[in-house]
Design a protein around this motif. Structure first.
Motif, PDB file in Angstrom:
ATOM      1  N   VAL A   1       2.107   1.774  -7.740  1.00 33.30           N
ATOM      2  CA  VAL A   1       1.404   3.036  -8.407  1.00 33.30           C
ATOM      3  C   VAL A   1       2.152   3.980  -8.280  1.00 33.30           C
ATOM      4  O   VAL A   1       2.194   4.700  -9.305  1.00 33.30           O
ATOM      5  CB  VAL A   1      -0.007   2.866  -7.671  1.00 33.30           C
ATOM      6  N   TYR A   2       2.831   4.423  -7.208  1.00 30.85           N
ATOM      7  CA  TYR A   2       3.846   5.716  -7.228  1.00 30.85           C
ATOM      8  C   TYR A   2       4.836   5.465  -7.997  1.00 30.85           C
ATOM      9  O   TYR A   2       5.026   6.404  -8.643  1.00 30.85           O
ATOM     10  CB  TYR A   2       4.492   5.615  -5.625  1.00 30.85           C
ATOM     11  N   ARG A   3       5.281   4.492  -8.366  1.00 30.76           N
ATOM     12  CA  ARG A   3       6.586   4.492  -9.343  1.00 30.76           C
ATOM     13  C   ARG A   3       5.848   4.322 -10.693  1.00 30.76           C
ATOM     14  O   ARG A   3       6.602   5.082 -11.551  1.00 30.76           O
ATOM     15  CB  ARG A   3       7.003   2.630  -9.279  1.00 30.76           C
ATOM     16  N   TYR A   4       4.957   3.689 -11.187  1.00 31.95           N
ATOM     17  CA  TYR A   4       4.232   4.079 -12.411  1.00 31.95           C
ATOM     18  C   TYR A   4       3.951   5.350 -12.490  1.00 31.95           C
ATOM     19  O   TYR A   4       4.175   5.931 -13.781  1.00 31.95           O
ATOM     20  CB  TYR A   4       2.833   3.163 -12.316  1.00 31.95           C
ATOM     21  N   CYS A   5       3.112   6.179 -11.670  1.00 28.84           N
ATOM     22  CA  CYS A   5       2.930   7.590 -11.731  1.00 28.84           C
ATOM     23  C   CYS A   5       4.234   8.622 -12.123  1.00 28.84           C
ATOM     24  O   CYS A   5       4.113   9.347 -13.053  1.00 28.84           O
ATOM     25  CB  CYS A   5       2.190   8.184 -10.672  1.00 28.84           C
TER      26      CYS A   5
ATOM     27  N   PHE B   1       5.306  10.465 -15.604  1.00 29.40           N
ATOM     28  CA  PHE B   1       5.579  11.741 -15.854  1.00 29.40           C
ATOM     29  C   PHE B   1       7.267  11.963 -16.435  1.00 29.40           C
ATOM     30  O   PHE B   1       7.247  12.955 -17.380  1.00 29.40           O
ATOM     31  CB  PHE B   1       5.698  12.391 -14.107  1.00 29.40           C
ATOM     32  N   GLU B   2       7.856  10.799 -16.271  1.00 32.92           N
ATOM     33  CA  GLU B   2       9.188  10.960 -16.910  1.00 32.92           C
ATOM     34  C   GLU B   2       9.012  10.913 -18.503  1.00 32.92           C
ATOM     35  O   GLU B   2       9.633  11.277 -19.308  1.00 32.92           O
ATOM     36  CB  GLU B   2      10.041   9.920 -16.309  1.00 32.92           C
ATOM     37  N   LEU B   3       7.812   9.917 -18.703  1.00 33.48           N
ATOM     38  CA  LEU B   3       7.609   9.798 -19.994  1.00 33.48           C
ATOM     39  C   LEU B   3       7.265  10.964 -20.780  1.00 33.48           C
ATOM     40  O   LEU B   3       7.530  11.449 -22.053  1.00 33.48           O
ATOM     41  CB  LEU B   3       6.458   8.751 -20.361  1.00 33.48           C
ATOM     42  N   TYR B   4       6.382  11.916 -20.194  1.00 37.82           N
ATOM     43  CA  TYR B   4       5.854  13.026 -20.648  1.00 37.82           C
ATOM     44  C   TYR B   4       6.930  13.894 -20.885  1.00 37.82           C
ATOM     45  O   TYR B   4       6.928  14.906 -21.711  1.00 37.82           O
ATOM     46  CB  TYR B   4       4.823  13.852 -19.568  1.00 37.82           C
ATOM     47  N   LYS B   5       7.955  14.012 -20.036  1.00 43.91           N
ATOM     48  CA  LYS B   5       9.014  15.030 -19.788  1.00 43.91           C
ATOM     49  C   LYS B   5       9.788  14.617 -21.081  1.00 43.91           C
ATOM     50  O   LYS B   5      10.445  15.648 -21.720  1.00 43.91           O
ATOM     51  CB  LYS B   5       9.842  14.841 -18.664  1.00 43.91           C
TER      52      LYS B   5
ATOM     53  N   ASN C   1       2.863  19.033 -12.811  1.00 47.30           N
ATOM     54  CA  ASN C   1       3.226  18.103 -11.517  1.00 47.30           C
ATOM     55  C   ASN C   1       2.071  17.320 -11.415  1.00 47.30           C
ATOM     56  O   ASN C   1       1.085  17.228 -11.899  1.00 47.30           O
ATOM     57  CB  ASN C   1       3.471  18.995 -10.278  1.00 47.30           C
ATOM     58  N   PHE C   2       2.249  16.472 -10.300  1.00 43.73           N
ATOM     59  CA  PHE C   2       1.360  15.291  -9.939  1.00 43.73           C
ATOM     60  C   PHE C   2       1.230  14.943  -8.496  1.00 43.73           C
ATOM     61  O   PHE C   2       2.479  15.008  -8.024  1.00 43.73           O
ATOM     62  CB  PHE C   2       1.388  14.066 -10.930  1.00 43.73           C
ATOM     63  N   GLU C   3       0.358  14.507  -7.922  1.00 40.04           N
ATOM     64  CA  GLU C   3       0.351  13.786  -6.678  1.00 40.04           C
ATOM     65  C   GLU C   3      -0.549  12.611  -6.631  1.00 40.04           C
ATOM     66  O   GLU C   3      -1.839  12.739  -6.910  1.00 40.04           O
ATOM     67  CB  GLU C   3      -0.087  14.998  -5.813  1.00 40.04           C
ATOM     68  N   VAL C   4      -0.340  11.830  -6.026  1.00 44.07           N
ATOM     69  CA  VAL C   4      -1.069  10.372  -5.366  1.00 44.07           C
ATOM     70  C   VAL C   4      -1.426  10.593  -3.981  1.00 44.07           C
ATOM     71  O   VAL C   4      -0.471  10.655  -3.261  1.00 44.07           O
ATOM     72  CB  VAL C   4      -0.213   9.207  -5.883  1.00 44.07           C
ATOM     73  N   PHE C   5      -2.522  10.650  -3.720  1.00 43.97           N
ATOM     74  CA  PHE C   5      -3.145  11.005  -2.320  1.00 43.97           C
ATOM     75  C   PHE C   5      -3.512   9.746  -1.662  1.00 43.97           C
ATOM     76  O   PHE C   5      -3.193   9.727  -0.352  1.00 43.97           O
ATOM     77  CB  PHE C   5      -4.233  11.880  -2.366  1.00 43.97           C
TER      78      PHE C   5
END
Length: 260
Positions: free
Chosen positions: A129-133, A137-141, A187-191
């Protein structure tokens, strides 16, 4: 998130500036000690490169001794400690510890726990999941260029999830959306990640994610914001001895697509 919460506490106690102060010479901290800790953190944040520009105005560069005392003395609670204000406090503490933000700290912690072999063939890890998120983010960039090849190792080619995500992303690219990353505007964060269903060839994971994104439309400069903390569900399958994401439930999926 509870593990991360406790880990941050331990790292603060081990910080050289803390160990070399009176705080490193007492077993139990009182109110006066948290005042000292607040001053130590303030001095370090004042020198931090991460807080030199707009991020300083977003986060501030101080943490009150009352907030620090609550952080160290209270047990972790989902409702309280997933609050956006408290997450910003964790951002500042992680910057004090030498990281870019909370998310950077989480990624290092996960890397240390899982090691480089965690994605060997046939081995399942919630770190997917961390890798996916990070990949999203890289896709959006890269917008308005659409590069779905980024998901090759994470999402099954014929999955309903990839089909939906492709449609959402293609529409935003067609509308010339561009992600603003200057001064950490996005930015994003997975908690937290919890395994809801654990079967030999299927896993269901529940996550808490915070996405803070700013998009601009290339031709008009029109701005579109995403600022959301939500629970997401990932359906992960094992096919041909490979674990990948098959589907996902995101209550805010397509939110930007509905803004015309």
């Amino acid at each position: 998130m509870k593990t991360i919460y406790n880990s941050i506490k331990n790292e603060v106690v081990k910080h050289p500036k803390v160990k070399d102060s009176v705080l490193g010479k007492v077993q139990e901290w009182k109110r006066s000690h948290y005042i000292i800790l607040s001053e130590i953190i303030k001095d370090e944040l004042a020198l931090s490169e991460e807080l030199k520009h707009n991020k300083k105005f977003e986060l501030g560069n101080t943490i009150s001794h009352i907030t620090l005392q609550r952080f160290f003395e209270n047990d972790y609670q989902d409702k309280t400690h997933n609050d956006l204000r408290f997450l910003k406090t964790l951002d500042k503490i992680c910057i004090f510890l030498g990281f870019k933000d909370l998310n950077s700290y989480i990624h290092q912690l996960k890397d240390e726990e899982t090691s480089e072999n965690i994605f060997s063939e046939g081995v399942f890890s919630t770190d997917i999941v961390y890798r996916y998120c990070s990949t999203v983010f890289e896709l959006y960039k890269k917008f308005p260029t659409l590069n779905l090849e980024l998901f090759k190792d994470l999402v099954f080619d014929n999955s309903p999830f990839l089909e939906r995500a492709s449609e959402f992303s293609k529409e935003l690219c067609d509308r010339k959306f561009e992600l603003v990353t200057k001064n950490n505007r996005s930015n994003f964060e997975v908690f937290d990640i919890n395994i809801v269903t654990d079967e030999p060839d299927k896993k269901i994971l529940e996550t808490q994610e915070f996405w803070n994104l700013l998009f601009k439309v290339g031709e008009t400069g029109e701005e579109h914001f995403v600022n959301q903390l939500n629970t997401q569900i990932y359906f992960i399958r094992k096919i041909n001895n490979s674990w990948k994401i098959w589907d996902n439930y995101n209550p805010d999926a397509g939110r930007l697509n509905n803004k015309k």
